[in-house]
Design a protein around this motif. Structure first.
Motif, PDB file in Angstrom:
ATOM      1  N   ALA A  55       1.503  -1.740  -0.688  1.00  0.00           N
ATOM      2  CA  ALA A  55       1.644  -3.123  -0.230  1.00  0.00           C
ATOM      3  C   ALA A  55       2.335  -3.985  -1.283  1.00  0.00           C
ATOM      4  N   LEU A  56       1.914  -3.852  -2.539  1.00  0.00           N
ATOM      5  CA  LEU A  56       2.519  -4.634  -3.616  1.00  0.00           C
ATOM      6  C   LEU A  56       3.999  -4.275  -3.800  1.00  0.00           C
ATOM      7  N   LEU A  57       4.323  -2.992  -3.699  1.00  0.00           N
ATOM      8  CA  LEU A  57       5.713  -2.570  -3.851  1.00  0.00           C
ATOM      9  C   LEU A  57       6.581  -3.111  -2.713  1.00  0.00           C
ATOM     10  N   ILE A  58       6.091  -3.008  -1.481  1.00  0.00           N
ATOM     11  CA  ILE A  58       6.868  -3.476  -0.326  1.00  0.00           C
ATOM     12  C   ILE A  58       7.128  -4.978  -0.424  1.00  0.00           C
ATOM     13  N   ALA A 377       2.132  -1.487  -9.909  1.00  0.00           N
ATOM     14  CA  ALA A 377       2.701  -2.264  -8.803  1.00  0.00           C
ATOM     15  C   ALA A 377       2.474  -3.762  -9.034  1.00  0.00           C
ATOM     16  N   GLY A 378       1.331  -4.101  -9.639  1.00  0.00           N
ATOM     17  CA  GLY A 378       1.097  -5.500 -10.004  1.00  0.00           C
ATOM     18  C   GLY A 378       2.100  -5.973 -11.039  1.00  0.00           C
ATOM     19  N   LEU A 415      -8.594 -17.588  -4.638  1.00  0.00           N
ATOM     20  CA  LEU A 415      -8.002 -17.567  -3.301  1.00  0.00           C
ATOM     21  C   LEU A 415      -7.552 -16.169  -2.904  1.00  0.00           C
ATOM     22  N   ILE A 416      -6.930 -15.457  -3.835  1.00  0.00           N
ATOM     23  CA  ILE A 416      -6.445 -14.110  -3.522  1.00  0.00           C
ATOM     24  C   ILE A 416      -7.606 -13.145  -3.375  1.00  0.00           C
ATOM     25  N   ARG A 417      -8.651 -13.320  -4.185  1.00  0.00           N
ATOM     26  CA  ARG A 417      -9.851 -12.489  -4.076  1.00  0.00           C
ATOM     27  C   ARG A 417     -10.520 -12.682  -2.715  1.00  0.00           C
ATOM     28  N   ILE A 418     -10.705 -13.937  -2.298  1.00  0.00           N
ATOM     29  CA  ILE A 418     -11.346 -14.203  -1.007  1.00  0.00           C
ATOM     30  C   ILE A 418     -10.516 -13.634   0.135  1.00  0.00           C
ATOM     31  N   ALA A 419      -9.198 -13.754   0.009  1.00  0.00           N
ATOM     32  CA  ALA A 419      -8.319 -13.357   1.109  1.00  0.00           C
ATOM     33  C   ALA A 419      -8.234 -11.856   1.303  1.00  0.00           C
ATOM     34  N   GLN A 420      -8.147 -11.085   0.197  1.00  0.00           N
ATOM     35  CA  GLN A 420      -7.903  -9.638   0.381  1.00  0.00           C
ATOM     36  C   GLN A 420      -8.980  -8.726  -0.208  1.00  0.00           C
ATOM     37  N   GLY A 421      -9.909  -9.252  -0.985  1.00  0.00           N
ATOM     38  CA  GLY A 421     -11.075  -8.470  -1.377  1.00  0.00           C
ATOM     39  C   GLY A 421     -11.008  -7.771  -2.715  1.00  0.00           C
ATOM     40  N   SER A 422      -9.889  -7.192  -3.074  1.00  0.00           N
ATOM     41  CA  SER A 422      -9.814  -6.407  -4.306  1.00  0.00           C
ATOM     42  C   SER A 422      -9.756  -7.307  -5.530  1.00  0.00           C
ATOM     43  N   ALA A 423     -10.705  -7.121  -6.444  1.00  0.00           N
ATOM     44  CA  ALA A 423     -10.719  -7.907  -7.673  1.00  0.00           C
ATOM     45  C   ALA A 423      -9.509  -7.564  -8.544  1.00  0.00           C
ATOM     46  N   THR A 424      -9.145  -6.285  -8.569  1.00  0.00           N
ATOM     47  CA  THR A 424      -8.007  -5.860  -9.386  1.00  0.00           C
ATOM     48  C   THR A 424      -6.710  -6.497  -8.901  1.00  0.00           C
ATOM     49  N   VAL A 425      -6.468  -6.463  -7.596  1.00  0.00           N
ATOM     50  CA  VAL A 425      -5.257  -7.075  -7.044  1.00  0.00           C
ATOM     51  C   VAL A 425      -5.256  -8.581  -7.301  1.00  0.00           C
ATOM     52  N   ALA A 426      -6.414  -9.214  -7.168  1.00  0.00           N
ATOM     53  CA  ALA A 426      -6.517 -10.662  -7.418  1.00  0.00           C
ATOM     54  C   ALA A 426      -6.162 -10.979  -8.869  1.00  0.00           C
ATOM     55  N   MET A 427      -6.662 -10.184  -9.801  1.00  0.00           N
ATOM     56  CA  MET A 427      -6.380 -10.419 -11.216  1.00  0.00           C
ATOM     57  C   MET A 427      -4.902 -10.208 -11.532  1.00  0.00           C
ATOM     58  N   LEU A 428      -4.325  -9.137 -11.004  1.00  0.00           N
ATOM     59  CA  LEU A 428      -2.919  -8.841 -11.273  1.00  0.00           C
ATOM     60  C   LEU A 428      -2.012  -9.925 -10.699  1.00  0.00           C
ATOM     61  N   THR A 429      -2.290 -10.326  -9.458  1.00  0.00           N
ATOM     62  CA  THR A 429      -1.447 -11.335  -8.810  1.00  0.00           C
ATOM     63  C   THR A 429      -1.567 -12.678  -9.509  1.00  0.00           C
ATOM     64  N   ALA A 430      -2.791 -13.078  -9.826  1.00  0.00           N
ATOM     65  CA  ALA A 430      -3.008 -14.365 -10.501  1.00  0.00           C
ATOM     66  C   ALA A 430      -2.341 -14.378 -11.877  1.00  0.00           C
ATOM     67  N   ALA A 431      -2.438 -13.271 -12.602  1.00  0.00           N
ATOM     68  CA  ALA A 431      -1.801 -13.200 -13.927  1.00  0.00           C
ATOM     69  C   ALA A 431      -0.287 -13.337 -13.803  1.00  0.00           C
ATOM     70  N   ALA A 455     -13.087 -14.503 -13.848  1.00  0.00           N
ATOM     71  CA  ALA A 455     -14.167 -15.186 -13.128  1.00  0.00           C
ATOM     72  C   ALA A 455     -13.788 -15.397 -11.672  1.00  0.00           C
ATOM     73  N   GLY A 456     -12.556 -15.859 -11.430  1.00  0.00           N
ATOM     74  CA  GLY A 456     -12.135 -16.069 -10.047  1.00  0.00           C
ATOM     75  C   GLY A 456     -12.073 -14.783  -9.248  1.00  0.00           C
ATOM     76  N   ALA A 457     -11.644 -13.702  -9.887  1.00  0.00           N
ATOM     77  CA  ALA A 457     -11.478 -12.423  -9.185  1.00  0.00           C
ATOM     78  C   ALA A 457     -12.791 -11.679  -8.990  1.00  0.00           C
ATOM     79  N   THR A 458     -13.846 -12.070  -9.708  1.00  0.00           N
ATOM     80  CA  THR A 458     -15.139 -11.375  -9.593  1.00  0.00           C
ATOM     81  C   THR A 458     -16.000 -11.963  -8.488  1.00  0.00           C
TER      82      THR A 458
END
Length: 509
Positions: A55-58, A377-378, A415-431, A455-458
């Protein structure tokens, strides 16, 4: 259901792009492109059920390929593929090494009985009456080298035994354990998320460890047994069926002193490295002298990187002892040293043959490989945001608002954590989104931004989070019961962690 996840994100970026139109000819369009990319990312993960890696690559490819339509200075379509490759390679050089070594280290610790040894020691020290606190501290410490899901499976028999022997509800011990595990997993390297965020924001890992512990441990205490026990009163959960796991005989468990020393070794070495670098950095010359030095030694380099370049050069002029400690304190060397010690003292020295050690190491790299690819991918997504000019557009858009950078980092991750669930994806995207906002910041400030992202991603764990279902399954709770317990605890972790980071910001900001 998917609309409920997408609405907050789409509304935020729709409002932002409308406001940003006045900031420049392409700013509004680029913000809209970012919003569309994030919405597409959520659709691919939540609706089409694609892996986060694909998903991240696409999304990265599509955003990069269409960016020229809204920004003439964006990466040309002929260079999109190379941008993807370069961004992936740049992200994985450091991160993949750390995650791979850390996975083997954790696997050896787990298979040798080191995890059980630590848990038994904590329970003995705290006593049966305070066993929930023992589980909290055990979770916090053991999640440094061991992945959260693995630690939960290994320690499950101890949870059953505590509940049976003390006649107390199972959740009195289980919830504090996962609270401790979750805090460290999100806040303290060398777990994958904090390592990746530290790399993306260019912050020394030692500072992230220091502030991760300074914020994470009090957060775990505040969101620990008192809250967990109180929440467990509102759910009626039967004792789960014991999980069949390989257990090491108690008389063959490794000494707790060695286990604690092994876990502390890489952290101590990394902190020594950070201390030395900070000491050397105290001798950085003034702006004029530094600018002249940069032009002579590193022509073409940006002034924002001048201090780090000066420190690197100055370290090579230090006495051998200082250079050697700096070498040992590099995260890769520190973690590799601890892993080699673990392989020998917890493996070979205890009679484990070479084939068994090879099998343990190989199996450990399986789940680590998935995390490494997602992290890479992040890194691609972050590289695309920079190559297309989107990070600059975000900076322009938010510069007109008086928003603290920590607040912004926490909001992005939440916001990204709530929307898609994965803490790792939320952290990578936010960073990736925060890159331009943190330029010129000190290392302590960057570390606190990392903590705010963690904190936001957890927090706010619910039905689109794999960790939510893992806890629901192992603790024999329904979806509603898991929301009333773990959902509340994870949200408390997020809010308390962010609040403590803001307080520390007043000291270093």
């Amino acid at each position: 259901m998917i609309d409920a996840y997408l609405n907050p994100i789409s509304t935020l970026f729709a409002q932002a792009s409308t406001q940003a139109v006045t900031d420049g000819p392409a700013t509004g369009e680029m913000i809209a492109l970012l919003g569309a990319g994030i919405v597409l990312l959520l659709v691919l993960i939540l609706w089409l059920k694609l892996s986060a890696f694909l998903a991240l690559l696409i999304v990265s490819v599509l955003v990069a390929a269409t960016s020229k339509l809204v920004n003439p200075e964006a990466v040309p379509i002929t260079q999109v593929a190379q941008t993807i490759v370069d961004s992936m390679g740049g992200a994985l050089g450091f991160i993949a090494t750390i995650i791979g070594i850390g996975a083997i280290f954790g696997a050896i610790l787990e298979r040798s009985g080191g995890t059980e040894s630590l848990a038994n020691f904590m329970v003995k020290k705290f006593g049966p009456k305070h066993a929930p606190w023992a589980m909290l501290v055990t979770g916090f410490v053991i999640s440094i080298p061991v992945f959260l899901d693995v630690a939960l499976v290994i320690l499950a028999p101890l949870l059953f035994a505590l509940a049976r022997d003390t006649k107390r509800p199972f959740l009195h011990f289980g919830l504090p354990l996962v609270a401790g595990l979750a805090v460290t997993h999100g806040f303290v390297p060398p777990t994958p998320g904090p390592v990746a965020v530290a790399y993306f924001l260019n912050v020394n890992l030692g500072w992230v460890i220091l502030f991760g512990v300074l914020v994470g441990f009090p957060t775990a205490l505040i969101c620990g047994p008192p809250l967990c026990i109180w929440l467990s009163k509102f759910v009626d959960v039967k004792m789960p069926e014991p999980i069949a796991t390989e257990q090491v005989a108690k008389d063959k468990l490794p000494p707790i002193s060695f286990i604690l020393a092994l876990i502390a070794l890489p952290i101590g070495l990394i902190l020594i490295n950070t201390t030395i670098e900070q000491w050397v950095a105290s001798g950085v010359p003034g702006k004029e002298a530094l600018t002249e030095w940069l032009s002579q030694t590193h022509p073409g380099a940006k002034f924002s990187s001048a201090q780090s370049l000066w420190v690197k050069d100055a370290l090579t002029q230090q006495p051998f002892v200082i250079q050697f400690l700096t070498f040992l304190g590099h995260p890769v060397i520190a973690l590799l040293t601890s892993t080699v010690f673990a392989l020998y003292f917890l493996g070979t020295r205890r009679g484990v043959d070479r084939e068994a050690l090879l099998e343990i190491s190989t199996k450990a790299l399986g789940p680590a490989g998935i995390i490494i690819l997602i992290t890479g991918a992040g890194g691609v997504f972050k590289g695309v945001l920079k190559a297309t000019g989107i990070t600059e557009a975000l900076e322009v858009m938010f510069s007109q608002y008086d928003i603290n950078v920590l607040v912004l980092a926490w909001i992005f991750a939440t916001l990204i954590r709530i929307a898609q669930g994965s803490a790792t994806v939320a952290m990578l995207t936010a960073a990736g989104l925060m890159v331009n906002f943190v330029e010129g910041m000190s290392q302590p400030q960057l570390a606190l931004v990392s903590v705010a992202i963690a904190a936001g991603a957890t927090g706010f764990s619910h039905v689109n989070d794999s960790g939510f279902w893992m806890i629901s399954r192992y603790f024999n709770m329904s979806e509603g019961q898991t929301l009333k317990t773990w959902g509340v605890i994870s949200t408390c972790i997020s809010l308390v962690g962010f609040t403590l980071a803001m307080l520390l910001w007043q000291l270093v900001g």
